[in-house]
Design a protein around this motif. Structure first.
Motif, PDB file in Angstrom:
ATOM      1  N   THR A  33       0.833  -1.207   0.000  1.00 49.67           N
ATOM      2  CA  THR A  33       0.000   0.000   0.000  1.00 49.67           C
ATOM      3  C   THR A  33       0.871   1.263   0.000  1.00 49.67           C
ATOM      4  OG1 THR A  33      -1.721  -1.148   1.230  1.00 49.67           O
ATOM      5  CG2 THR A  33      -1.783   1.256   1.280  1.00 49.67           C
ATOM      6  N   ARG A  67      -3.029   0.826  -4.333  1.00 53.62           N
ATOM      7  CA  ARG A  67      -3.185  -0.539  -3.811  1.00 53.62           C
ATOM      8  C   ARG A  67      -3.668  -1.425  -4.952  1.00 53.62           C
ATOM      9  NH1 ARG A  67      -4.358  -2.114   1.298  1.00 53.62           N
ATOM     10  NH2 ARG A  67      -6.048  -3.422   0.550  1.00 53.62           N
ATOM     11  N   PHE A  69      -6.230  -3.678  -4.500  1.00 53.58           N
ATOM     12  CA  PHE A  69      -7.688  -3.870  -4.362  1.00 53.58           C
ATOM     13  C   PHE A  69      -8.168  -3.039  -3.173  1.00 53.58           C
ATOM     14  CE2 PHE A  69      -5.465  -7.254  -2.124  1.00 53.58           C
ATOM     15  CZ  PHE A  69      -6.007  -7.192  -0.862  1.00 53.58           C
ATOM     16  N   ARG A  71     -10.056  -2.059   0.354  1.00 53.00           N
ATOM     17  CA  ARG A  71     -10.328  -2.691   1.647  1.00 53.00           C
ATOM     18  C   ARG A  71     -11.318  -1.834   2.412  1.00 53.00           C
ATOM     19  NH1 ARG A  71      -4.485  -1.780   4.769  1.00 53.00           N
ATOM     20  NH2 ARG A  71      -4.294   0.408   4.195  1.00 53.00           N
ATOM     21  N   GLU A  74      -8.521  -2.097   7.961  1.00 50.16           N
ATOM     22  CA  GLU A  74      -7.250  -2.828   8.012  1.00 50.16           C
ATOM     23  C   GLU A  74      -7.531  -4.337   8.105  1.00 50.16           C
ATOM     24  OE1 GLU A  74      -3.782  -1.472   8.258  1.00 50.16           O
ATOM     25  OE2 GLU A  74      -3.704  -3.551   7.628  1.00 50.16           O
ATOM     26  N   GLY A  75      -7.085  -5.076   7.138  1.00 52.02           N
ATOM     27  CA  GLY A  75      -7.270  -6.530   7.154  1.00 52.02           C
ATOM     28  C   GLY A  75      -8.667  -6.993   6.780  1.00 52.02           C
ATOM     29  N   PHE A  77     -11.169  -7.000   3.675  1.00 56.76           N
ATOM     30  CA  PHE A  77     -11.074  -6.707   2.246  1.00 56.76           C
ATOM     31  C   PHE A  77     -12.432  -6.621   1.572  1.00 56.76           C
ATOM     32  CE2 PHE A  77      -6.908  -9.241   2.677  1.00 56.76           C
ATOM     33  CZ  PHE A  77      -6.281  -8.132   3.211  1.00 56.76           C
ATOM     34  N   SER A 111       3.151  -7.373   1.359  1.00 66.37           N
ATOM     35  CA  SER A 111       1.972  -6.829   2.042  1.00 66.37           C
ATOM     36  C   SER A 111       0.748  -6.844   1.107  1.00 66.37           C
ATOM     37  CB  SER A 111       2.309  -5.429   2.580  1.00 66.37           C
ATOM     38  OG  SER A 111       1.300  -4.958   3.417  1.00 66.37           O
ATOM     39  N   ASN A 112       0.200  -5.702   0.739  1.00 68.60           N
ATOM     40  CA  ASN A 112      -0.963  -5.718  -0.156  1.00 68.60           C
ATOM     41  C   ASN A 112      -0.617  -6.434  -1.469  1.00 68.60           C
ATOM     42  OD1 ASN A 112      -2.543  -3.752  -2.453  1.00 68.60           O
ATOM     43  ND2 ASN A 112      -3.769  -4.754  -0.886  1.00 68.60           N
ATOM     44  N   ASN A 115      -0.843 -10.060  -0.893  1.00 72.20           N
ATOM     45  CA  ASN A 115      -2.235 -10.516  -0.798  1.00 72.20           C
ATOM     46  C   ASN A 115      -2.874 -10.675  -2.178  1.00 72.20           C
ATOM     47  OD1 ASN A 115      -1.933 -10.529   1.952  1.00 72.20           O
ATOM     48  ND2 ASN A 115      -2.822  -8.499   2.250  1.00 72.20           N
ATOM     49  N   MET A 137      -1.649 -12.546   3.985  1.00 71.52           N
ATOM     50  CA  MET A 137      -2.727 -13.142   4.779  1.00 71.52           C
ATOM     51  C   MET A 137      -3.740 -13.743   3.793  1.00 71.52           C
ATOM     52  SD  MET A 137      -4.851  -9.754   6.013  1.00 71.52           S
ATOM     53  CE  MET A 137      -3.449  -8.822   6.548  1.00 71.52           C
ATOM     54  N   ILE A 164      -0.055  -6.739  11.793  1.00 75.73           N
ATOM     55  CA  ILE A 164      -1.138  -6.733  10.799  1.00 75.73           C
ATOM     56  C   ILE A 164      -1.554  -8.157  10.422  1.00 75.73           C
ATOM     57  CG2 ILE A 164      -1.688  -6.067   8.398  1.00 75.73           C
ATOM     58  CD1 ILE A 164       0.098  -3.609   8.804  1.00 75.73           C
ATOM     59  N   HIS A 193       5.978  -6.204  10.333  1.00 74.43           N
ATOM     60  CA  HIS A 193       5.355  -6.217   9.009  1.00 74.43           C
ATOM     61  C   HIS A 193       6.339  -5.759   7.921  1.00 74.43           C
ATOM     62  CE1 HIS A 193       1.798  -6.663   6.523  1.00 74.43           C
ATOM     63  NE2 HIS A 193       2.069  -5.503   5.941  1.00 74.43           N
TER      64      HIS A 193
HETATM   65  C1  MLT Z   1      -3.913  -5.207   2.880  1.00 76.57           C
HETATM   66  O1  MLT Z   1      -4.734  -4.322   2.992  1.00 76.57           O
HETATM   67  O2  MLT Z   1      -3.684  -5.815   1.817  1.00 76.57           O
HETATM   68  C2  MLT Z   1      -3.161  -5.571   4.116  1.00 76.57           C
HETATM   69  O3  MLT Z   1      -3.802  -5.085   5.238  1.00 76.57           O
HETATM   70  C3  MLT Z   1      -1.751  -5.121   4.058  1.00 76.57           C
HETATM   71  C4  MLT Z   1      -1.665  -3.631   3.939  1.00 76.57           C
HETATM   72  O4  MLT Z   1      -1.723  -3.141   2.838  1.00 76.57           O
HETATM   73  O5  MLT Z   1      -1.539  -2.960   4.955  1.00 76.57           O
END
Ligand code: MLT
Length: 209
Positions: A33, A67, A69, A71, A74-75, A77, A111-112, A115, A137, A164, A193
């Motif tokens: 992100t 990003r 996608f 969200r 936080e966490g 989606f 991270s993002n 994912n 995650m 996270i 993280h």
């Molecule tokens: C996300 O939104 O993909 C995860 O929380 C990781 C982040 O971008 O902080």
């Protein structure tokens, strides 16, 4: 960097670096992100020198930060958007492979970016030859069943002190990918993280193997 270029076609603003190691799979670099297509170029060069690097910029903006996608928190989606963006990214990869004459890439996501790479593995297994997922995650609350990852190697690097991504979430993702047939290596690092030197060493060893 002579032939490096930043293009808007097909569909994603991206940076492409041809590379000099034709034998190694190209790397698909997927930033976190607030990053962009330049962010992970040094990482790609450090973990697999000479590989072609394909680095798109996420198309979703969160308070001006790119990003891959949307969200909701936080966490948490927006899975409808996640599925749509994963499909668009799979289309981008297919187009870029034709355009630049590339083999299927290995995703290196942070991270993002990790994912969305995990979503690609679960939803569009044909798009990738494998993946290095740093601080990923589970992207989907109800992942589909599948066996399209048979023979594909995935390195999942999680941080024991990651605020996270809880340890159990990383383990769940490893289980989901293995259920799709992937050969998953899950390493828990003494990290939070953020990206560390340990990630670089582990990713380099994985890509050399
Ligand atoms: C996300 O939104 O993909 C995860 O929380 C990781 C982040 O971008 O902080």
């Amino acid at each position: 960097m002579t032939d490096a270029m930043t293009k808007t076609e097909p569909g994603f603003l991206h940076h492409f670096e041809p590379g000099t190691n034709a034998a190694g799979a190209p790397l698909l670099l997927l930033h976190g992100t607030g990053g962009d297509e330049s962010d992970l170029l040094p990482l790609g060069q450090a973990i697999a020198p000479g590989r072609a690097l394909l680095s798109p910029r996420g198309r979703v903006l969160e308070n001006g930060m790119p990003r891959f996608f949307r969200r909701l928190a936080e966490g948490v989606f927006d899975e409808q958007d996640l599925v749509a963006q994963a499909g668009a990214l799979a289309g981008f990869i297919a187009g870029a492979r034709t355009r630049y004459g590339l083999a299927a890439p290995i995703a290196v996501g942070f991270s993002n970016g990790a994912n969305i790479a995990a979503a690609l593995l679960l939803l569009h297994s044909e798009a990738l030859a494998g993946a290095v997922l740093i601080r990923a995650m589970p992207p989907l609350s109800r992942p589909p069943e599948g066996s399209g990852l048979a023979g594909k190697r995935v390195l999942l690097l999680s941080g024991r002190a990651d605020p996270i991504v809880p340890a159990a979430a990383a383990t769940t993702l490893a289980t989901q990918l293995a259920a799709h047939g992937a050969e998953v290596t899950h390493q828990e690092l003494a990290a939070g993280h953020g990206l560390t030197d340990e990630d670089v060493l582990a990713a380099r060893a994985f890509l050399a193997g």
